[in-house]
Write an enzyme that holds these catalytic residues in place. Structure first.
Site, mmCIF file in Angstrom:
data_model
loop_
_atom_site.group_PDB
_atom_site.id
_atom_site.type_symbol
_atom_site.label_atom_id
_atom_site.label_comp_id
_atom_site.label_asym_id
_atom_site.label_seq_id
_atom_site.Cartn_x
_atom_site.Cartn_y
_atom_site.Cartn_z
ATOM 1 N N GLY A 126 -8.694 -49.489 -52.486
ATOM 2 C CA GLY A 126 -8.599 -49.101 -53.987
ATOM 3 C C GLY A 126 -8.075 -50.042 -54.888
ATOM 4 N N ASP B 268 -13.732 -46.969 -61.289
ATOM 5 C CA ASP B 268 -13.228 -46.690 -59.776
ATOM 6 C C ASP B 268 -11.640 -46.851 -59.812
ATOM 7 O OD1 ASP B 268 -13.049 -45.434 -57.245
ATOM 8 O OD2 ASP B 268 -13.705 -47.369 -56.107
#
Lengths: 312, 428
Positions: free
Chosen positions: B329, B310
């Site tokens: 993130g 990710d």
């Protein structure tokens, strides 16, 4: 005023939340505040403890009482106080909190008082400036000086906090006041009841060591203090409640509901109040039961104590 | 290219069920000529030079199914060159790039640009995905067929979820007709509204709006129900909670689908957010230690098929903000393997299982012949010093963005060399 000659030691550089304080820190602040109560009632209210010091009030959220309370507290101690309403200045031009902090830091303030709509904003600020930072409310996380002034008010009236049963009612979900009070009252030995409709109850709050209730009758039983919270409609983005009148019916503090608490129970409210929504208007003004005005009064004393202690 | 010989390596190749001490021969075209225990000093020509790997591990290059690259539009966060350098340092040789660029990868003309840039600037294999809906707005489908013909490997709105059930059922039908892979980020927006971290006592204490695990569960539940009627190649991009895992466990026998998990959710929990560490603001959010443990159990029970990094590079300015304002993130492609190895070192997951979820499983889902050491295939592999201790340092990161969520973490195991098509492109 013997305490002014004593060496004052606080474990923290900043006042970001009650969570960070030790019981000694709290007693230090409360004892210091007590000395200012009488001063604030006297004719000459001005001291020069903070003469030459610069205090910046940085308010990213509109505030009347907290901001004026901090401003007055600083001025009474002789500090140069500058209040900035960021709501309509730099932030609108795209400046980030850190940049604003750096700019102010370059002006060498001794203390910055910050209120911000984001939880943790004061923590971020404290990492970037050299001076002490006092949290005047960050998002829904903490409002330490409010909890301290609430404790001082309770002590002033009940002479103690240890062993009292205290109910905090209303919009707990959005309330920094509730969170700070939970930590502080628990530390000082009170039993804390939280009363709110499930939609306004934060997840897993019972893990903070409180009893939770969704109705006033059970929650107020045998309480010494009833602390009402403001319904924060401005923070409610979707449907939490069906209507204000239904909320008042079930959670508004009325003489009937107050009867569930102890006879000599005191009513508190951090303000500003929504009369007729969370509290009956006559009850709010009842000088035998309500200590709401006293809270405001002692607020100045508590903030003077905090400014003094954290400025050193 | 000269022929290359590697000997005395611990070879793990899950696709070919290989787990043995042996060697690897790469031919002049950069393809694998021989692999395994048959390859030893005795059966290679005596005059040839060979490399003795001294029992270090030799595994297929990793296939990372969830990688954000800033190109086009956010080149200041990451471009194909910096991405591939970071990937190589982590032993990753193939990636699926997310369509969340500016503009969004939602039409064939952008795919041409993307493939050109990927080919010219990247040293690793780039498999671009395109969005499910135009402009990831969740309303109109993109041209799955035409995009797939142009080389799009999968369809996903990346950081966004299809909220509309009718649209989702139509997407599944089209995907069935065209044999497309659909990858869904599972998040019900009504439930996650304004949320920043796991909904629980930590969120309550930090005063941050929570994202309940239900937000993820409900979408998974809906999609798997839809899938019963509209069977297509469907992959849940990432799961984060035991609730989601329960649904997956219940449905596994009834419908075909696959599931991914981010290494972050396998290694960290909500407590790691500490004092508003914005680098740990992730989507899906880090959840409880119980959730983390059940995800590990999910891998061991074959309920989870893929581990992804990710990798979401964000510049410093997007993270030097309050928690609610900060971007979501973490940059993590170069630490994907070392952080995964932590799960091996602490006896959570077997080594061959980990490698399988990082190599052959994603390749199988994507239907690409990568992530293996099959004879005749491109020699994409890496060499790993499994026990080497090191510390993650922001300033030593290769990715253009340094937003690692494991700063200062002590890890054991590091990639020492990475090869793509037989060429050594990374060496420590």
């Amino acid at each position: 005023m013997a305490s002014t000659h004593k060496a004052i030691k606080i474990s923290q550089k900043h006042l970001l939340g009650i969570q960070d304080l030790s019981i000694n820190d709290i007693n230090l602040i409360l004892n210091e505040a007590k000395t200012f109560i009488t001063l604030n009632k006297s004719k000459n209210k001005k001291l020069d403890i903070l003469r030459g010091k610069t205090q910046i009030n940085l308010f990213f959220e509109p505030s009347t009482r907290t901001q004026s309370s901090f401003e007055l507290a600083g001025k009474r101690l002789g500090a140069d106080v500058m209040s900035m309403n960021i709501v309509n200045s730099a932030i609108k031009k795209g400046e980030t909190l850190i940049d604003t902090a750096m700019t102010l830091n370059a002006m060498h303030p001794d203390i910055i008082v910050i209120r911000h709509q984001d939880s943790g904003a004061c923590n971020l600020l404290s990492q970037k400036v050299n001076c002490a930072v006092i949290n005047a409310g960050d998002g829904r996380r903490e409002h330490p000086t409010q909890a301290l002034l609430d404790a001082l008010t309770i002590i002033d009236r009940k002479q103690k906090i240890q062993g009292l049963r205290i109910a905090i009612c209303g919009d707990i979900l959005h309330s920094r006041v509730a969170r700070s009070n939970i930590y502080l009252l628990n530390m000082l030995g009170a039993e804390v009841n939280i009363i709110a409709p499930s939609n306004l109850m934060p997840k897993d709050i019972s893990k903070l060591g409180v009893n939770i209730f969704s109705n006033m009758k059970e929650g107020l039983k045998d309480c010494d203090i009833v602390m009402m919270l403001r319904l924060q409609n401005e923070r409610m983005t979707s449907s939490f409640l069906s209507s204000n009148r239904e909320y008042y019916e079930y959670y508004g503090l009325t003489p009937d509901k107050l009867n569930f608490a102890k006879k000599d129970a005191l009513i508190m409210h951090p303000g500003p109040m929504n009369r007729g929504i969370e509290i009956d208007t006559k009850l709010a003004d009842d000088i035998n039961k309500s200590v709401i005005k006293e809270q405001v009064e002692l607020g100045v004393a508590v903030r003077m104590a905090c400014l003094k202690i954290f400025c050193e | 290219m000269k022929k290359q010989y590697f000997l005395n390596a611990n070879i793990i190749d899950p696709k070919n069920s290989l787990e043995e001490l042996g060697g690897l021969i790469i031919n002049e075209e950069g393809k694998i000529e021989a692999v395994g225990k048959k390859v030893n000093k005795n059966n290679i020509p005596s005059r040839e030079k060979y490399i003795d790997l001294k029992e270090r591990y030799l595994i297929p290059g990793l296939v990372d199914m969830r990688v954000f690259v800033g190109e086009p539009g956010y080149e200041y966060k990451e471009n194909f060159r910096t991405l591939s350098n970071a990937a190589l340092a982590g032993g990753v040789t193939s990636v699926v790039t997310m369509p969340n660029t500016s503009p969004i990868i939602d039409n064939v003309s952008i795919v041409d640009f993307l493939k050109r840039r990927g080919r010219d600037k990247s040293k690793i294999n780039i498999f671009p995905s395109a969005s499910l809906t135009k402009g990831i707005e969740g309303t109109n489908m993109t041209e799955f067929g035409l995009l797939q013909k142009k080389g799009i490997i999968a369809f996903t709105d990346g950081i966004k979820t299809i909220q509309n059930s009718r649209l989702m059922s139509r997407i599944m039908r089209s995907a069935f007709d065209l044999d497309c892979l659909i990858m869904q980020h599972a998040e019900d927006y009504e439930l996650s509204n304004n949320g920043m971290m796991n909904d629980g006592v930590i969120a309550t204490k930090l005063g941050l709006q929570g994202i309940p695990d239900l937000a993820e569960k409900i979408i998974i539940e809906r999609d798997l129900s839809l899938l019963e009627d509209f069977n297509c190649r469907y992959h849940i991009s990432q799961i984060s909670s035991s609730k989601s895992l329960n649904i997956i466990s219940n449905k596994k026998d009834q419908v075909n689908f696959t599931t991914g998990v981010s290494i972050n959710n396998l290694s960290l929990n909500e407590n790691d957010i500490g004092d508003f560490r914005t680098f740990l603001k992730l989507s899906p959010p880090l959840r409880t230690e119980d959730d983390r443990n059940s995800l590990i159990a999910g891998i061991n029970k074959d309920l989870i098929d893929v581990i992804v990094s990710d990798h979401k590079p964000e510049d410093e300015e997007s993270k030097r903000l309050t928690f609610s304002q900060a971007a979501t993130g973490a940059s993590g492609i170069e630490t994907l393997l070392p952080l995964s190895l932590e799960l091996f070192h602490n006896n959570s997951i077997k080594l061959s299982k980990l490698i399988q979820l990082l190599t052959s499983n994603p390749a199988k889902i994507l239907k690409i012949d990568k992530g293996n050491l099959s004879i005749g295939n491109d020699a994409d592999f890496c060499i790993v010093d499994l026990y080497k201790p090191w510390i993650v340092k922001k300033e030593k990161m290769i990715s253009k963005s340094k937003n690692t969520c494991i700063e200062d973490k002590k890890l054991q195991g590091q990639v020492t060399n990475t090869f793509v098509k037989g060429i050594e492109l990374f060496k420590i």
